[in-house]
Design a protein around this motif. Structure first.
Motif, PDB file in Angstrom:
ATOM      1  N   ASN A  25       0.811  -1.225   0.000  1.00 21.27           N
ATOM      2  CA  ASN A  25       0.000   0.000   0.000  1.00 21.27           C
ATOM      3  C   ASN A  25       0.845   1.275   0.000  1.00 21.27           C
ATOM      4  O   ASN A  25       0.551   2.227   0.714  1.00 21.27           O
ATOM      5  N   GLY A  26       1.906   1.293  -0.814  1.00 22.32           N
ATOM      6  CA  GLY A  26       2.644   2.531  -1.041  1.00 22.32           C
ATOM      7  C   GLY A  26       3.764   2.804  -0.060  1.00 22.32           C
ATOM      8  O   GLY A  26       3.917   2.142   0.973  1.00 22.32           O
ATOM      9  N   ASP A  27       4.562   3.808  -0.403  1.00 20.79           N
ATOM     10  CA  ASP A  27       5.744   4.202   0.374  1.00 20.79           C
ATOM     11  C   ASP A  27       6.709   3.041   0.557  1.00 20.79           C
ATOM     12  O   ASP A  27       7.265   2.826   1.643  1.00 20.79           O
ATOM     13  N   ILE A  28       6.931   2.295  -0.531  1.00 19.01           N
ATOM     14  CA  ILE A  28       7.891   1.203  -0.475  1.00 19.01           C
ATOM     15  C   ILE A  28       9.295   1.684  -0.840  1.00 19.01           C
ATOM     16  O   ILE A  28      10.253   0.912  -0.754  1.00 19.01           O
ATOM     17  N   ILE A  29       9.411   2.949  -1.260  1.00 17.03           N
ATOM     18  CA  ILE A  29      10.718   3.581  -1.439  1.00 17.03           C
ATOM     19  C   ILE A  29      10.721   4.894  -0.672  1.00 17.03           C
ATOM     20  O   ILE A  29       9.669   5.439  -0.339  1.00 17.03           O
ATOM     21  N   ALA A  30      11.919   5.386  -0.391  1.00 15.23           N
ATOM     22  CA  ALA A  30      12.035   6.683   0.281  1.00 15.23           C
ATOM     23  C   ALA A  30      11.721   7.820  -0.676  1.00 15.23           C
ATOM     24  O   ALA A  30      11.212   8.866  -0.273  1.00 15.23           O
ATOM     25  N   GLY A  31      12.023   7.591  -1.973  1.00 17.93           N
ATOM     26  CA  GLY A  31      11.815   8.638  -2.958  1.00 17.93           C
ATOM     27  C   GLY A  31      12.776   9.797  -2.764  1.00 17.93           C
ATOM     28  O   GLY A  31      13.790   9.705  -2.078  1.00 17.93           O
ATOM     29  N   MET A  32      12.435  10.928  -3.381  1.00 16.28           N
ATOM     30  CA  MET A  32      13.198  12.176  -3.251  1.00 16.28           C
ATOM     31  C   MET A  32      12.182  13.305  -3.139  1.00 16.28           C
ATOM     32  O   MET A  32      11.907  14.017  -4.095  1.00 16.28           O
ATOM     33  N   ILE A  33      11.587  13.473  -1.959  1.00 14.38           N
ATOM     34  CA  ILE A  33      10.441  14.381  -1.849  1.00 14.38           C
ATOM     35  C   ILE A  33      10.656  15.557  -0.905  1.00 14.38           C
ATOM     36  O   ILE A  33       9.821  16.457  -0.852  1.00 14.38           O
ATOM     37  N   HIS A  34      11.749  15.546  -0.144  1.00 14.77           N
ATOM     38  CA  HIS A  34      11.960  16.641   0.796  1.00 14.77           C
ATOM     39  C   HIS A  34      13.096  17.570   0.372  1.00 14.77           C
ATOM     40  O   HIS A  34      13.450  18.494   1.092  1.00 14.77           O
ATOM     41  N   ASN A  35      13.671  17.314  -0.789  1.00 10.14           N
ATOM     42  CA  ASN A  35      14.775  18.123  -1.321  1.00 10.14           C
ATOM     43  C   ASN A  35      15.992  18.152  -0.391  1.00 10.14           C
ATOM     44  O   ASN A  35      16.771  19.080  -0.409  1.00 10.14           O
TER      45      ASN A  35
ATOM     46  N   GLU B  12      17.343  14.711   0.685  1.00 14.05           N
ATOM     47  CA  GLU B  12      17.589  13.299   0.923  1.00 14.05           C
ATOM     48  C   GLU B  12      19.032  12.900   0.603  1.00 14.05           C
ATOM     49  O   GLU B  12      19.292  12.028  -0.214  1.00 14.05           O
ATOM     50  N   PHE B  13      19.982  13.544   1.244  1.00 11.62           N
ATOM     51  CA  PHE B  13      21.375  13.157   1.092  1.00 11.62           C
ATOM     52  C   PHE B  13      21.633  11.781   1.684  1.00 11.62           C
ATOM     53  O   PHE B  13      22.636  11.133   1.390  1.00 11.62           O
ATOM     54  N   PHE B  14      20.716  11.311   2.530  1.00 10.65           N
ATOM     55  CA  PHE B  14      20.930  10.078   3.282  1.00 10.65           C
ATOM     56  C   PHE B  14      20.267   8.865   2.632  1.00 10.65           C
ATOM     57  O   PHE B  14      20.350   7.759   3.168  1.00 10.65           O
ATOM     58  N   VAL B  15      19.573   9.029   1.506  1.00  7.30           N
ATOM     59  CA  VAL B  15      18.922   7.893   0.861  1.00  7.30           C
ATOM     60  C   VAL B  15      19.628   7.567  -0.451  1.00  7.30           C
ATOM     61  O   VAL B  15      20.361   8.388  -1.006  1.00  7.30           O
ATOM     62  N   ASP B  16      19.408   6.359  -0.936  1.00  2.84           N
ATOM     63  CA  ASP B  16      20.014   5.935  -2.191  1.00  2.84           C
ATOM     64  C   ASP B  16      19.418   6.694  -3.369  1.00  2.84           C
ATOM     65  O   ASP B  16      18.295   7.208  -3.299  1.00  2.84           O
ATOM     66  N   LEU B  17      20.172   6.732  -4.471  1.00  5.57           N
ATOM     67  CA  LEU B  17      19.653   7.313  -5.701  1.00  5.57           C
ATOM     68  C   LEU B  17      18.442   6.510  -6.171  1.00  5.57           C
ATOM     69  O   LEU B  17      18.281   5.330  -5.841  1.00  5.57           O
ATOM     70  N   LEU B  18      17.573   7.162  -6.939  1.00  5.26           N
ATOM     71  CA  LEU B  18      16.309   6.531  -7.314  1.00  5.26           C
ATOM     72  C   LEU B  18      16.515   5.229  -8.072  1.00  5.26           C
ATOM     73  O   LEU B  18      15.747   4.276  -7.893  1.00  5.26           O
ATOM     74  N   THR B  19      17.531   5.155  -8.913  1.00  2.00           N
ATOM     75  CA  THR B  19      17.771   3.919  -9.652  1.00  2.00           C
ATOM     76  C   THR B  19      18.113   2.777  -8.704  1.00  2.00           C
ATOM     77  O   THR B  19      17.644   1.639  -8.870  1.00  2.00           O
ATOM     78  N   THR B  20      18.902   3.068  -7.675  1.00  3.92           N
ATOM     79  CA  THR B  20      19.232   2.055  -6.683  1.00  3.92           C
ATOM     80  C   THR B  20      18.017   1.680  -5.859  1.00  3.92           C
ATOM     81  O   THR B  20      17.796   0.497  -5.542  1.00  3.92           O
ATOM     82  N   GLN B  21      17.192   2.676  -5.506  1.00  8.95           N
ATOM     83  CA  GLN B  21      15.950   2.370  -4.795  1.00  8.95           C
ATOM     84  C   GLN B  21      15.049   1.462  -5.634  1.00  8.95           C
ATOM     85  O   GLN B  21      14.457   0.505  -5.119  1.00  8.95           O
ATOM     86  N   PHE B  22      14.953   1.762  -6.918  1.00  4.75           N
ATOM     87  CA  PHE B  22      14.141   0.944  -7.830  1.00  4.75           C
ATOM     88  C   PHE B  22      14.659  -0.489  -7.856  1.00  4.75           C
ATOM     89  O   PHE B  22      13.904  -1.448  -7.661  1.00  4.75           O
ATOM     90  N   ALA B  23      15.963  -0.639  -8.077  1.00  9.97           N
ATOM     91  CA  ALA B  23      16.553  -1.969  -8.208  1.00  9.97           C
ATOM     92  C   ALA B  23      16.428  -2.767  -6.916  1.00  9.97           C
ATOM     93  O   ALA B  23      16.084  -3.956  -6.930  1.00  9.97           O
ATOM     94  N   GLY B  24      16.706  -2.120  -5.789  1.00  6.19           N
ATOM     95  CA  GLY B  24      16.640  -2.815  -4.513  1.00  6.19           C
ATOM     96  C   GLY B  24      15.230  -3.249  -4.158  1.00  6.19           C
ATOM     97  O   GLY B  24      15.008  -4.364  -3.671  1.00  6.19           O
ATOM     98  N   THR B  25      14.256  -2.374  -4.404  1.00  4.67           N
ATOM     99  CA  THR B  25      12.874  -2.698  -4.081  1.00  4.67           C
ATOM    100  C   THR B  25      12.348  -3.815  -4.964  1.00  4.67           C
ATOM    101  O   THR B  25      11.666  -4.740  -4.486  1.00  4.67           O
ATOM    102  N   LEU B  26      12.658  -3.762  -6.252  1.00  6.26           N
ATOM    103  CA  LEU B  26      12.245  -4.829  -7.162  1.00  6.26           C
ATOM    104  C   LEU B  26      12.858  -6.158  -6.730  1.00  6.26           C
ATOM    105  O   LEU B  26      12.179  -7.197  -6.697  1.00  6.26           O
ATOM    106  N   ASN B  27      14.133  -6.135  -6.379  1.00  7.30           N
ATOM    107  CA  ASN B  27      14.828  -7.343  -5.942  1.00  7.30           C
ATOM    108  C   ASN B  27      14.173  -7.955  -4.703  1.00  7.30           C
ATOM    109  O   ASN B  27      13.882  -9.154  -4.648  1.00  7.30           O
ATOM    110  N   ILE B  28      13.910  -7.119  -3.711  1.00  6.91           N
ATOM    111  CA  ILE B  28      13.336  -7.612  -2.456  1.00  6.91           C
ATOM    112  C   ILE B  28      11.898  -8.090  -2.643  1.00  6.91           C
ATOM    113  O   ILE B  28      11.510  -9.144  -2.133  1.00  6.91           O
ATOM    114  N   LEU B  29      11.099  -7.333  -3.386  1.00  4.40           N
ATOM    115  CA  LEU B  29       9.710  -7.737  -3.613  1.00  4.40           C
ATOM    116  C   LEU B  29       9.625  -9.064  -4.347  1.00  4.40           C
ATOM    117  O   LEU B  29       8.808  -9.926  -3.998  1.00  4.40           O
ATOM    118  N   MET B  30      10.473  -9.257  -5.359  1.00  2.00           N
ATOM    119  CA  MET B  30      10.412 -10.497  -6.116  1.00  2.00           C
ATOM    120  C   MET B  30      10.867 -11.681  -5.270  1.00  2.00           C
ATOM    121  O   MET B  30      10.303 -12.783  -5.383  1.00  2.00           O
TER     122      MET B  30
END
Length: 263
Positions: A26-36, A38-56
């Motif tokens: 139900n959403g918020d499965i990535i941190a995204g980049m919404i607060h301008n 997010e120096f502490f979160v992964d780049l969006l491509t890494t977030q995409f890859a990691g989330t897809l990997n874990i979900l599968m």
């Protein structure tokens, strides 16, 4: 995620031959980049890859234990595309988000590899599914069914009014919703509404980050929920899975291998 998956797999195994699984993401499965900031979160491509990997890994694991698995997806506010909603929640074309791109990838892999898994990626800012003759409504709750800050107060009058309006609409066809499933607020709760509809607000899987601490949040108890649906009970037995210390259990790495990145 691995502890949650393990708990699902071990939930009432004596009924497994008669049990189908509905997994609601139900959403918020990535941190995204919404607060301008997010120096502490992964780049969006890494977030995409990691989330897809874990979900599968998680869905593939669960597919071995159930005769049928339905995965119902909804986007949250963290995964939204900021060029479309830089200062507010996404509304128009809410599905046009980074999270939905992940969901589509999951759907296509499941279609190719897991014949007992059905994936639903609605274009509406809500999802509806049926289980054991009961109808359930799902939305992230950043734009629909505003429950407020449950960590501070629970305004039952307001929530009752919103759910009554939902059930008075034609969204459920000829049925009223037996359960409304929400997320977003990170405070898990279960409430029976005046109408008999069950409000189920899920917890979260994320711990603390610098943004949370900057707004005065210094501790959290990440929690996920499992509940049973039977012909008689739309919401039967409920289990709250507290995952705070799961990272210390290395045996869980056999269920979901940690993502190493970057992609």
């Amino acid at each position: 995620s691995a502890l949650f998956a393990e708990q699902i797999m071990n939930y009432k195994p004596h009924y497994r031959k008669e049990t189908d699984l509905v997994l609601v993401i139900n959403g918020d499965i990535i941190a995204g980049m919404i607060h301008n900031q997010e120096f502490f979160v992964d780049l969006l491509t890494t977030q995409f890859a990691g989330t897809l990997n874990i979900l599968m890994q998680m869905i593939s694991y669960l597919a071995t234990g159930f005769r049928s698995v339905k995965v119902v997806f909804q986007p949250g506010n963290h995964g939204r595309s900021m060029h479309k909603s830089s200062t507010d929640r996404g509304t128009t074309h809410k599905w046009d988000s980074y999270e939905t791109q992940i969901y589509i990838a999951v759907r296509e892999v499941c279609h190719a590899k897991l014949p007992n898994v059905q994936v639903e990626v609605p274009v509406t800012p809500f999802a509806i599914f049926e289980a054991q003759g009961h109808s359930f409504f799902v939305t992230h709750s950043d734009t629909i069914i505003n429950v407020g800050n449950l960590g501070s107060a629970l305004n039952m009058k307001s929530i009752n009014n919103q759910i009554n309006k939902l059930n008075a609409s034609k969204l459920g066809g000829n049925k009223t919703f037996a359960g409304v499933l929400l997320g977003h607020v990170h405070t898990p709760t279960l409430q029976l509404m005046e109408s008999g509809c069950m409000l189920i607000v899920n917890g979260c899987l994320s711990g603390l980050d610098p943004y949370a601490m900057a707004i005065g949040i210094f501790d959290s108890n990440p929690t996920q929920q499992i509940f049973e649906v039977t012909p008689k009970h739309a919401v039967g037995d409920v289990r709250f899975i507290q995952v705070k210390d799961a990272d210390e259990n290395k045996a869980l790495d056999k269920i979901i291998k940690p993502f190493q990145g970057p992609f």
